[in-house]
Design a protein around this motif. Structure first.
Motif, short mmCIF file in Angstrom:
data_model
loop_
_atom_site.label_atom_id
_atom_site.label_comp_id
_atom_site.label_asym_id
_atom_site.label_seq_id
_atom_site.Cartn_x
_atom_site.Cartn_y
_atom_site.Cartn_z
N LEU A 286 0.81 -1.24 -0.10
CA LEU A 286 -0.13 -0.05 -0.06
C LEU A 286 0.84 1.19 0.06
O LEU A 286 0.79 2.34 -0.71
CB LEU A 286 -1.01 0.00 1.08
CG LEU A 286 -2.26 -0.78 1.36
CD1 LEU A 286 -2.78 -0.69 2.42
CD2 LEU A 286 -3.28 -0.23 0.04
N LEU A 287 1.84 1.24 0.96
CA LEU A 287 2.75 2.56 0.92
C LEU A 287 3.55 2.84 -0.29
O LEU A 287 3.59 3.90 -0.81
CB LEU A 287 3.77 2.34 2.06
CG LEU A 287 4.82 3.34 2.08
CD1 LEU A 287 4.14 4.80 2.67
CD2 LEU A 287 5.94 2.99 3.20
N VAL A 288 4.11 1.63 -0.88
CA VAL A 288 4.83 1.85 -2.14
C VAL A 288 3.88 2.19 -3.32
O VAL A 288 4.23 3.24 -3.97
CB VAL A 288 5.59 0.40 -2.47
CG1 VAL A 288 6.47 0.71 -3.94
CG2 VAL A 288 6.57 0.15 -1.40
N ASP A 289 2.70 1.64 -3.61
CA ASP A 289 1.78 2.00 -4.44
C ASP A 289 1.39 3.45 -4.29
O ASP A 289 1.33 4.22 -5.30
CB ASP A 289 0.69 1.31 -4.34
CG ASP A 289 0.96 -0.22 -4.78
OD1 ASP A 289 1.85 -0.43 -5.72
OD2 ASP A 289 0.15 -1.07 -4.72
N PHE A 290 1.05 3.95 -3.07
CA PHE A 290 0.45 5.15 -2.74
C PHE A 290 1.62 6.29 -3.22
O PHE A 290 1.53 7.24 -3.88
CB PHE A 290 0.33 5.47 -1.30
CG PHE A 290 -0.08 6.51 -0.57
CD1 PHE A 290 -1.47 6.99 -0.63
CD2 PHE A 290 0.78 7.74 -0.61
CE1 PHE A 290 -1.87 8.36 -0.19
CE2 PHE A 290 0.62 8.86 0.16
CZ PHE A 290 -1.02 9.18 0.26
N MET A 291 3.00 5.98 -2.58
CA MET A 291 4.05 6.93 -2.71
C MET A 291 4.31 7.19 -4.31
O MET A 291 4.46 8.13 -5.01
CB MET A 291 5.24 6.57 -1.97
CG MET A 291 5.10 6.87 -0.36
SD MET A 291 5.08 8.38 -0.05
CE MET A 291 4.80 8.32 1.54
N ALA A 292 4.34 6.04 -5.09
CA ALA A 292 4.74 5.66 -6.44
C ALA A 292 3.87 6.66 -7.55
O ALA A 292 4.35 7.68 -8.16
CB ALA A 292 4.88 4.48 -6.94
N SER A 293 2.54 6.51 -7.18
CA SER A 293 1.56 7.42 -7.97
C SER A 293 1.57 8.90 -7.79
O SER A 293 1.66 9.67 -8.68
CB SER A 293 0.19 6.80 -7.71
OG SER A 293 -0.15 7.07 -6.32
#
Length: 306
Positions: A286-293
């Protein structure tokens, strides 16, 4: 849960190398941290750390216990995720690291936004320009800005980041405009260097007509904080190599200008590095997807028009 808390404290003391640092990390006092370690040592019947007023080092028993303790905590985290509706209500603590510039400009402003969306997840953010050992420091995610070398970590590339060499106009007026990397060396320009213990010799990898080459540059100033280097460049003290997004506002205002444009630096990538075992953790994804976008959009906005 007191025994588990003692194990968790032991792991953080081991990884951070400091009782007080582990206490801050676990949001308690050094006295409580010390008491938990003492209680664990009493339970096991062995000493886990050799402690003096100036240093703390794990014993051989401590090193042996650490590997098993990490596995225990990981098993507990996985078990909790299995019985909780992890897709809807992820919870727990994520340990995250990032370089200073990336962390201050891109990661830190998004942490409260992430917390608002996922209130049961706590983030512990560590910012440093030094080299990070993701596994040894017990991190869940480390954001990395650079040219990736071979790694046994899972890598998620977030964005390509062009870089440039730049300096203040008054530095150029005083020292002249270098055309390329060869001029930096030949004319002994003051190059502002990012350096920390264990860093390599001062070399800048620049793109020449013959391909990438390394130039051994020098200068009177160095720091382990990239923002300090930018400040020195703004005050006319030398030439700095920076990701475009970090100096975009200064370029727009004219406070900094590009130099040695015939041989630009190699671009770098912003990536998220994770131990493979963390991929099973929904909150990590969740964190990586959130930050990446959000970071992609933020980077585009920062460099638009330059």
């Amino acid at each position: 849960m007191s025994y588990v808390n003692n194990i968790r404290m032991f792991v953080r003391v081991y990884e951070l190398g400091s009782m007080s640092a582990a206490a801050r990390d676990q949001r308690t006092s050094p006295a409580v941290a010390s008491a938990r370690i003492s209680e664990l040592e009493k339970h096991l019947g062995v000493r886990l750390f050799n402690r003096t007023t100036r240093s703390l080092q794990p014993t051989e028993n401590g090193r042996l216990f650490y590997d098993g303790a990490r596995k225990v905590l990981e098993a507990i985290d996985e078990a909790e995720a299995a019985v909780v509706d992890a897709a809807q209500n992820p919870r727990g603590t994520l340990y995250v690291a990032a370089p200073l510039g990336v962390g201050r400009r891109l990661i830190a402003p998004l942490v409260p936004v992430f917390k608002d969306e996922w209130p049961l997840i706590d983030l512990r953010l560590r910012l440093s320009d030094r080299s990070i050992d993701v596994t040894a420091e017990g991190l869940d995610v480390a954001f990395h800005l650079g040219i990736l070398e071979d790694s046994n970590l899972k890598v998620r590339v977030i964005a390509d980041c062009p870089r440039l060499l730049c300096a203040a106009p008054d530095y150029i007026a005083r020292r002249g405009m270098p055309a390329d990397g060869a001029a930096l060396v030949r004319d002994r320009h003051d190059c502002l260097n990012l350096r920390f213990p264990g860093a390599r010799e001062f070399q800048w990898a620049l793109v020449t007509p013959e391909g990438p080459q390394r130039f051994e540059i020098g200068g009177p100033f160095e720091s382990d904080d990239g923002d300090v280097l930018t400040g020195w460049a703004l005050s006319g003290r030398g030439i700095v190599l920076k990701p475009l997004f970090e100096v975009a506002d200064h370029l727009r205002s004219g406070a900094l200008v590009p130099v040695a444009t015939a041989t630009p630096p190699l671009p770098v990538q912003l990536s998220a590095l994770m131990p493979h075992r963390r991929l099973k953790d929904p909150k990590t994804r969740l964190l990586v997807d959130f930050m990446a976008s959000r970071i992609k959009a933020e980077l585009q906005a920062k460099v638009e028009g330059i």
